[in-house]
Scaffold this active site. Structure first.
Site, PDB file in Angstrom:
ATOM      1  N   SER A 292      -2.864  -0.476   8.677  1.00  0.00           N
ATOM      2  CA  SER A 292      -1.406  -0.353   8.712  1.00  0.00           C
ATOM      3  C   SER A 292      -0.986   1.040   8.277  1.00  0.00           C
ATOM      4  O   SER A 292      -1.686   1.698   7.495  1.00  0.00           O
ATOM      5  CB  SER A 292      -0.814  -1.384   7.753  1.00  0.00           C
ATOM      6  OG  SER A 292       0.528  -1.084   7.462  1.00  0.00           O
TER       7      SER A 292
ATOM      8  N   TYR B 226      -0.565  -4.090  -0.720  1.00  0.00           N
ATOM      9  CA  TYR B 226      -1.005  -4.284   0.673  1.00  0.00           C
ATOM     10  C   TYR B 226      -1.605  -2.994   1.231  1.00  0.00           C
ATOM     11  O   TYR B 226      -2.700  -2.997   1.802  1.00  0.00           O
ATOM     12  CB  TYR B 226       0.217  -4.707   1.495  1.00  0.00           C
ATOM     13  CG  TYR B 226      -0.007  -4.881   2.974  1.00  0.00           C
ATOM     14  CD1 TYR B 226      -0.591  -6.036   3.477  1.00  0.00           C
ATOM     15  CD2 TYR B 226       0.415  -3.909   3.873  1.00  0.00           C
ATOM     16  CE1 TYR B 226      -0.762  -6.206   4.847  1.00  0.00           C
ATOM     17  CE2 TYR B 226       0.247  -4.077   5.244  1.00  0.00           C
ATOM     18  CZ  TYR B 226      -0.346  -5.225   5.719  1.00  0.00           C
ATOM     19  OH  TYR B 226      -0.512  -5.391   7.063  1.00  0.00           O
TER      20      TYR B 226
ATOM     21  N   LYS C 245      -5.476  -2.199   2.288  1.00  0.00           N
ATOM     22  CA  LYS C 245      -5.830  -1.716   3.631  1.00  0.00           C
ATOM     23  C   LYS C 245      -6.711  -0.461   3.520  1.00  0.00           C
ATOM     24  O   LYS C 245      -7.681  -0.316   4.260  1.00  0.00           O
ATOM     25  CB  LYS C 245      -4.572  -1.422   4.453  1.00  0.00           C
ATOM     26  CG  LYS C 245      -3.806  -2.675   4.905  1.00  0.00           C
ATOM     27  CD  LYS C 245      -4.606  -3.520   5.907  1.00  0.00           C
ATOM     28  CE  LYS C 245      -3.801  -4.674   6.486  1.00  0.00           C
ATOM     29  NZ  LYS C 245      -4.619  -5.610   7.277  1.00  0.00           N
TER      30      LYS C 245
END
Lengths: 295, 295
Positions: free
Chosen positions: A93, A117, A121
């Site tokens: 992402s 998050y 990643k």
């Protein structure tokens, strides 16, 4: 394969098999890999909003899940010794980047995420690149921009409103806008996202290794420009269904997100996104709404 | 605390306590953290050469060990609810960077390590930054250049020869040079490394957060320049004790390492290294050899 029982997709041949289980459980990952997939599209994950609220769950699903998959591949290959080496396409992402940013983020910009998050990643990208370099698998990390318009129900992703402000008005419903309309971001359609994954699966290794994590192209625009695009495509009445509803947590998360990317490398490698936000809206109307909307 | 029983350092007060255990074991990490250290200097790790040869051991010690420590801090703080929030100084490495490089690596250069060790360091940096951002601890990641001259026996670090070609000749012994003398790299002394760690422990939070992982300054020079410095400091006879002994694995690892850094941010924050390689050699002669060497 998913942690919840997935529906068999319609329109596919009998070769589709559905598996259910927690990939972070090494035994379940081993069992899945023992079926010898040639190409693994690894999309499983806890989304940004949820990973921010539930730290343990985020690390369990996003980090341990990916690690468990990569380890299962290593063990399967080691134990059988027959050179099993699948291609693994991992959906990363643009949340791997964190503010402050230059005008457009170059491919060589550093990784300073401002969400759990995003941190997870980056960790997975690193492990994927390392296992690729070690010859265990053929990884490609595909850093997706915000994918809109997502069909179906809202999820807990902090980016969910980007879909909501298009999807709900086209369905005759009101949509809430939790951020200022000056927020600028980069988008691609679900159709482009699928295209990215398939294109990644066919890339020549020597074109990408060892820097296998790639920032995808997309359409860069403000929320105001998205609303204008909705007005052009669907009219004033549809665009008027968007209501401001400021949300502190989402504003804080989104404030740390990147706006604009150079995405030179992925563009040179043949990854293609839409050319305008109008097109992104039309993809949604065509693919998810059968060509019509509630005017 | 170390996985092997550490010797009590001489010249310290009775406040020194020695603990032995595998930090990757959550129970052992919890027990260590329950003693409530205010500042934790986390240096434990498997070195680059060993992490490259033994993938499982590298991830266990370098990733799981660090994660276990950070998780123990989170749990200690959560369970007691009294705001325990230690400062955690983590020794990262310039191995987080991987070739190709610009002339000098800027602070905002991306992270594409070419060793498992480097990948593991990036993963730990990310987790440290995330736990810092979440208010669980106050982390600083200190990316060390190659620290020379290390006293004592050689370890399995691929960078070990950088110390060996100075240490062994000064001790009247032959040293092996596994790479070409054109190899360029960045160095600081063990004295500077200690200085970096202590300086990091005293940094104001608002000066560094949220980008808490910092590339340290150092002396950039080629191996040939290091040998010239040795000749200047200790004479021709000492410098003549270095023998070429090419090693494929070390050459490959070192080829992917960075050469030169801008290190603007750490310099502005007051981190200081030596000004020349001559000084680095003199620090070794003073601190580890009592001021003399075998001419």
């Amino acid at each position: 394969m998913d942690i919840v029982a997935a529906t068999r997709p319609a329109g596919f041949s009998d070769h589709v098999k559905v598996r259910t289980g927690d990939l972070a459980d090494p035994a379940i990952a081993m069992k899945a890999v023992s079926e010898r997939p040639d190409v693994i599209f690894h999309l499983a994950g806890v989304v940004s909003g949820e990973a921010e609220v539930n730290l343990e769950k985020g690390y369990h699903v996003n980090l341990d899940g990916t690690r468990s998959l990569l380890e299962a591949i290593r063990k399967e290959s080691d134990e059988t010794g027959d050179g099993y080496k699948p291609r693994v396409i991992f959906t990363s992402s643009i949340a791997v980047f964190g503010a402050p940013f230059p005008h457009a983020i170059p491919d060589e910009f550093h990784l300073t995420p401002l969400t759990s998050y995003g941190a997870q990643k980056v960790m997975c990208e690193q492990m994927l690149a390392d296992y690729t370099r070690k010859g265990i698998l053929e990884g490609v990390g595909v850093r997706l921009p915000s994918i809109v318009v997502r069909p179906g129900k809202p999820n807990k992703a902090a980016s969910g409103f980007f879909s909501g402000i298009i999807r709900e008005p086209l369905n005759g419903e009101e949509a809430q806008l939790p951020v200022a309309d000056t927020v600028m971001h980069t988008h691609a359609s679900p159709r482009s996202a699928v295209g990215f994954l398939i294109h990644a699966a066919g890339l020549a290794r020597d074109k990408i290794e060892p820097r296998i994590n790639l920032t995808m192209p997309g359409v860069c625009c403000t929320v105001a420009e998205q609303i204008e695009a909705l007005r052009r495509v669907a009219g004033d009445k549809v665009a008027a269904r968007i209501r401001p509803a400021p949300d502190e947590l989402i504003m804080r998360i989104v404030a740390g997100w990147p706006h604009r990317f150079e995405a030179k490398r992925s563009t040179e490698l043949g990854f293609v996104a839409e050319g305008s936000f109008d097109q992104i809206i039309r993809v949604h109307i065509d693919e998810d709404r059968g060509g019509s909307f509630v005017a």
